[in-house]
Design a protein around this motif. Structure first.
Motif, PDB file in Angstrom:
ATOM      1  N   SER A  26       0.844  -1.192   0.000  1.00 22.75           N
ATOM      2  CA  SER A  26       0.000   0.000   0.000  1.00 22.75           C
ATOM      3  C   SER A  26       0.886   1.251   0.000  1.00 22.75           C
ATOM      4  N   PRO A  27       0.454   2.317  -0.662  1.00 22.13           N
ATOM      5  CA  PRO A  27       1.209   3.577  -0.575  1.00 22.13           C
ATOM      6  C   PRO A  27       1.317   4.096   0.862  1.00 22.13           C
ATOM      7  N   GLU A  28       0.424   3.643   1.739  1.00 21.39           N
ATOM      8  CA  GLU A  28       0.450   4.061   3.145  1.00 21.39           C
ATOM      9  C   GLU A  28       1.258   3.111   4.020  1.00 21.39           C
ATOM     10  N   ILE A  29       2.147   2.307   3.430  1.00 21.54           N
ATOM     11  CA  ILE A  29       2.922   1.317   4.178  1.00 21.54           C
ATOM     12  C   ILE A  29       3.674   1.947   5.344  1.00 21.54           C
ATOM     13  N   THR A  30       3.673   1.244   6.469  1.00 25.86           N
ATOM     14  CA  THR A  30       4.527   1.558   7.607  1.00 25.86           C
ATOM     15  C   THR A  30       5.436   0.360   7.801  1.00 25.86           C
ATOM     16  N   SER A  31       6.735   0.596   7.854  1.00 25.55           N
ATOM     17  CA  SER A  31       7.727  -0.463   8.038  1.00 25.55           C
ATOM     18  C   SER A  31       8.493  -0.179   9.320  1.00 25.55           C
ATOM     19  N   ILE A  32       8.514  -1.173  10.221  1.00 29.27           N
ATOM     20  CA  ILE A  32       9.111  -0.978  11.544  1.00 29.27           C
ATOM     21  C   ILE A  32      10.237  -1.989  11.764  1.00 29.27           C
ATOM     22  N   GLU A  33      11.402  -1.464  12.126  1.00 32.41           N
ATOM     23  CA  GLU A  33      12.568  -2.264  12.496  1.00 32.41           C
ATOM     24  C   GLU A  33      12.767  -2.142  14.002  1.00 32.41           C
ATOM     25  N   MET A  34      13.641  -2.977  14.551  1.00 30.38           N
ATOM     26  CA  MET A  34      13.889  -2.946  15.985  1.00 30.38           C
ATOM     27  C   MET A  34      14.869  -1.852  16.398  1.00 30.38           C
ATOM     28  N   PRO A  40      19.155   2.960  12.130  1.00 29.35           N
ATOM     29  CA  PRO A  40      18.671   4.275  11.764  1.00 29.35           C
ATOM     30  C   PRO A  40      17.329   4.264  11.046  1.00 29.35           C
ATOM     31  N   MET A  41      16.808   3.123  10.716  1.00 27.58           N
ATOM     32  CA  MET A  41      15.555   3.049   9.962  1.00 27.58           C
ATOM     33  C   MET A  41      14.467   2.401  10.811  1.00 27.58           C
ATOM     34  N   LYS A  42      14.322   2.860  12.055  1.00 28.72           N
ATOM     35  CA  LYS A  42      13.391   2.231  12.991  1.00 28.72           C
ATOM     36  C   LYS A  42      11.958   2.238  12.480  1.00 28.72           C
ATOM     37  N   GLU A  43      11.491   3.332  11.914  1.00 28.87           N
ATOM     38  CA  GLU A  43      10.142   3.377  11.345  1.00 28.87           C
ATOM     39  C   GLU A  43      10.145   4.285  10.129  1.00 28.87           C
ATOM     40  N   VAL A  44       9.686   3.734   9.012  1.00 30.07           N
ATOM     41  CA  VAL A  44       9.575   4.532   7.789  1.00 30.07           C
ATOM     42  C   VAL A  44       8.149   4.432   7.264  1.00 30.07           C
ATOM     43  N   GLN A  45       7.762   5.449   6.501  1.00 32.39           N
ATOM     44  CA  GLN A  45       6.407   5.548   5.956  1.00 32.39           C
ATOM     45  C   GLN A  45       6.467   5.647   4.441  1.00 32.39           C
ATOM     46  N   LEU A  96      10.418   3.307   2.189  1.00 35.37           N
ATOM     47  CA  LEU A  96      10.916   1.978   1.829  1.00 35.37           C
ATOM     48  C   LEU A  96      12.131   2.070   0.922  1.00 35.37           C
ATOM     49  N   ALA A  97      12.108   2.999  -0.024  1.00 34.09           N
ATOM     50  CA  ALA A  97      13.235   3.164  -0.944  1.00 34.09           C
ATOM     51  C   ALA A  97      14.493   3.570  -0.184  1.00 34.09           C
ATOM     52  N   LYS A  98      14.367   4.504   0.747  1.00 34.68           N
ATOM     53  CA  LYS A  98      15.521   4.944   1.540  1.00 34.68           C
ATOM     54  C   LYS A  98      16.060   3.797   2.393  1.00 34.68           C
ATOM     55  N   LYS A  99      15.152   3.017   2.955  1.00 34.04           N
ATOM     56  CA  LYS A  99      15.553   1.873   3.769  1.00 34.04           C
ATOM     57  C   LYS A  99      16.290   0.845   2.908  1.00 34.04           C
ATOM     58  N   GLY A 100      15.799   0.593   1.712  1.00 33.23           N
ATOM     59  CA  GLY A 100      16.450  -0.339   0.795  1.00 33.23           C
ATOM     60  C   GLY A 100      17.838   0.130   0.387  1.00 33.23           C
ATOM     61  N   TRP A 139      20.180  -0.423   3.285  1.00 29.59           N
ATOM     62  CA  TRP A 139      20.531  -1.845   3.407  1.00 29.59           C
ATOM     63  C   TRP A 139      21.619  -2.206   2.396  1.00 29.59           C
ATOM     64  N   LYS A 140      21.450  -1.826   1.135  1.00 30.63           N
ATOM     65  CA  LYS A 140      22.419  -2.166   0.087  1.00 30.63           C
ATOM     66  C   LYS A 140      23.778  -1.527   0.336  1.00 30.63           C
ATOM     67  N   GLU A 141      23.787  -0.333   0.902  1.00 28.92           N
ATOM     68  CA  GLU A 141      25.046   0.349   1.206  1.00 28.92           C
ATOM     69  C   GLU A 141      25.792  -0.315   2.356  1.00 28.92           C
ATOM     70  N   ASN A 142      25.052  -0.942   3.274  1.00 23.11           N
ATOM     71  CA  ASN A 142      25.655  -1.447   4.502  1.00 23.11           C
ATOM     72  C   ASN A 142      25.811  -2.956   4.600  1.00 23.11           C
ATOM     73  N   PHE A 143      25.147  -3.731   3.753  1.00 22.98           N
ATOM     74  CA  PHE A 143      25.196  -5.183   3.873  1.00 22.98           C
ATOM     75  C   PHE A 143      25.373  -5.871   2.526  1.00 22.98           C
ATOM     76  N   GLU A 144      26.215  -6.895   2.536  1.00 29.20           N
ATOM     77  CA  GLU A 144      26.338  -7.805   1.408  1.00 29.20           C
ATOM     78  C   GLU A 144      25.664  -9.106   1.822  1.00 29.20           C
ATOM     79  N   VAL A 145      24.742  -9.595   1.017  1.00 29.72           N
ATOM     80  CA  VAL A 145      24.023 -10.831   1.326  1.00 29.72           C
ATOM     81  C   VAL A 145      24.679 -11.976   0.563  1.00 29.72           C
ATOM     82  N   HIS A 146      25.151 -12.970   1.313  1.00 34.34           N
ATOM     83  CA  HIS A 146      25.800 -14.139   0.713  1.00 34.34           C
ATOM     84  C   HIS A 146      24.784 -15.241   0.420  1.00 34.34           C
TER      85      HIS A 146
END
Length: 120
Positions: free
Chosen positions: A28-36, A39-44, A49-53, A56-63
């Motif tokens: 939904s365009p009104e998505i709320t995403s909550i982390e524990m 720096p991205m504890k809650e985004v709207q 979501l784009a900023k959070k993504g 994530w890509k800047e800080n983590f490599e997924v093996h």
């Protein structure tokens, strides 16, 4: 879409590394995403979501990662993610389990919340 349809499609997209399709079709365009943690504890919204993504890509490599089947209860569902990642700034490699809980409203995911071991 029903909650079960949304859940199954999300799992399929995540297993195929097609999260962008999930955001476009299932969220939904009104998505709320909550982390524990910050720096991205809650985004709207999609912008959040784009900023959070990007973060994530800047800080983590997924093996490697694994995605469970969804467990559905009324308009909620949960999925367990297992990930093997390297934190790029520190070089620390870890494996973690993450439990994601989603709430569906009007056929779209409008809330997601993630639970995991923060190492604290």
């Amino acid at each position: 879409m029903t909650t079960e349809q949304v859940a199954n499609q999300l799992v399929a997209y995540c297993r195929n590394n097609e999260e962008s399709k999930a955001y476009q079709e299932l969220y939904s365009p009104e998505i709320t995403s909550i982390e524990m943690v910050e720096p991205m504890k809650e985004v709207q919204g999609f912008e959040g979501l784009a900023k959070k993504g990007e973060w994530w890509k800047e800080n983590f490599e997924v093996h490697a990662n694994e995605v469970s089947e969804p467990l559905i209860a009324d308009n909620h569902f949960t999925v367990r993610f297992w990930m093997d990642t390297t934190h790029k700034p520190s070089g620390q490699r870890t494996q973690m389990n993450e439990l994601a809980v989603y709430e569906v409203k009007d056929g779209k995911i409008w809330r997601e919340q993630f639970f995991y071991n923060t190492g604290e």
